[in-house]
Design an enzyme around this catalytic site. Structure first.
Site, short mmCIF file in Angstrom:
data_model
loop_
_atom_site.label_atom_id
_atom_site.label_comp_id
_atom_site.label_asym_id
_atom_site.label_seq_id
_atom_site.Cartn_x
_atom_site.Cartn_y
_atom_site.Cartn_z
N ASP A 1 0.86 -1.19 0.00
CA ASP A 1 0.00 0.00 0.00
C ASP A 1 0.90 1.23 0.00
O ASP A 1 1.39 1.66 1.05
CB ASP A 1 -0.91 0.01 1.23
CG ASP A 1 -1.98 -1.07 1.20
OD1 ASP A 1 -1.74 -2.14 0.58
OD2 ASP A 1 -3.05 -0.88 1.80
N LYS B 1 -6.67 3.42 -3.51
CA LYS B 1 -7.10 3.43 -2.11
C LYS B 1 -7.31 4.87 -1.69
O LYS B 1 -6.58 5.76 -2.11
CB LYS B 1 -6.02 2.74 -1.27
CG LYS B 1 -6.23 2.77 0.24
CD LYS B 1 -5.10 1.99 0.92
CE LYS B 1 -5.08 2.19 2.43
NZ LYS B 1 -3.96 1.46 3.07
N LYS C 1 -9.99 0.32 -2.58
CA LYS C 1 -9.95 0.10 -1.13
C LYS C 1 -10.33 1.38 -0.41
O LYS C 1 -9.78 2.45 -0.69
CB LYS C 1 -8.55 -0.34 -0.69
CG LYS C 1 -8.42 -0.53 0.84
CD LYS C 1 -7.05 -1.06 1.21
CE LYS C 1 -6.84 -1.08 2.72
NZ LYS C 1 -5.51 -1.60 3.11
#
Length: 214
Positions: free
Chosen positions: A89, A153, A182
């Site tokens: 991430d 995300k 996400k």
């Protein structure tokens, strides 16, 4: 709906210690969450703790500001992936994005994608949506797609705001079925998590995973 499989059970606080990471991993295994999400220094500990289960390890990279040098970001990603993280991430270079330096932003993501792929890890790009306009969010999604990332995300959870239904929907409308989305940052109850999924989220990042799924 089985919310458990949507959850990246997360602990990223600066004062997190090994005992708390081990507790996070045990909770993830017990509740059959999708993954644990930890700072990169804890990847070996987390990988060992979830070994033998279906729980994956996600590591944050360039966290939480995204403004580190691209080579450093790529090195952190490759190291984390080599130590057991199957998902990376990474934080977008927000300043470059806001300056319209799209080639730099895409190259930054591409470097992390390439480094992560050496060990089979996929990449989520944290946009930090609270700092971007809708137009910048759309452009950032397109750059992440062009760079080969798997996810976009919403948030680090460490800035001025977290995930919103509006931003999740905008991101999903932009990437369609070509990428996953996400939602993370400020998601603390089942109602909010369900709203994010309805808006298009494929994964939920939260520290309150147990409460959300209960």
């Amino acid at each position: 709906m089985n919310l458990n499989k949507y959850m990246d059970h997360t602990l990223l606080k600066a004062d997190a210690q090994e005992g708390a990471i081990l507790k996070l991993c045990k909770e993830a295994v017990d509740h059959e969450f999708y993954a644990v999400c930890v700072n990169s220094c804890y990847v070996p500990l987390a990988a060992k703790a979830v070994a033998g289960s279906q729980v994956k390890v996600a590591a944050v990279v360039g966290f939480p500001l995204g403004a580190m040098h691209t080579e450093s970001k790529a090195y952190e990603a490759e190291l984390a992936a080599s130590l057991g993280a199957s998902e990376i991430d990474m934080v977008l270079h927000v300043g470059a994005m806001k300056e319209g330096k799209t080639a730099q932003v895409q190259a930054d993501i591409e470097a992390v994608v390439k480094a992560s792929a050496k060990h089979g890890a996929t990449v989520k790009v944290i946009l930090e949506t609270c700092m971007l306009t809708d137009e910048e969010i759309v452009e950032a999604c397109k750059l992440a797609k062009a760079a080969g990332a798997r996810f976009v995300k919403t948030s680090t959870g460490f800035s001025t705001g977290g995930a919103t239904v509006h931003h999740v929907r905008l991101m999903k409308e932009t990437v369609g079925d070509s990428m996953l989305v996400k939602a993370s940052g400020g998601i603390r109850d089942k109602e909010t998590a369900l709203a994010m999924i309805e808006a298009g989220a494929d994964r939920i990042g939260a520290s309150a995973s147990i409460a959300i799924c209960s």
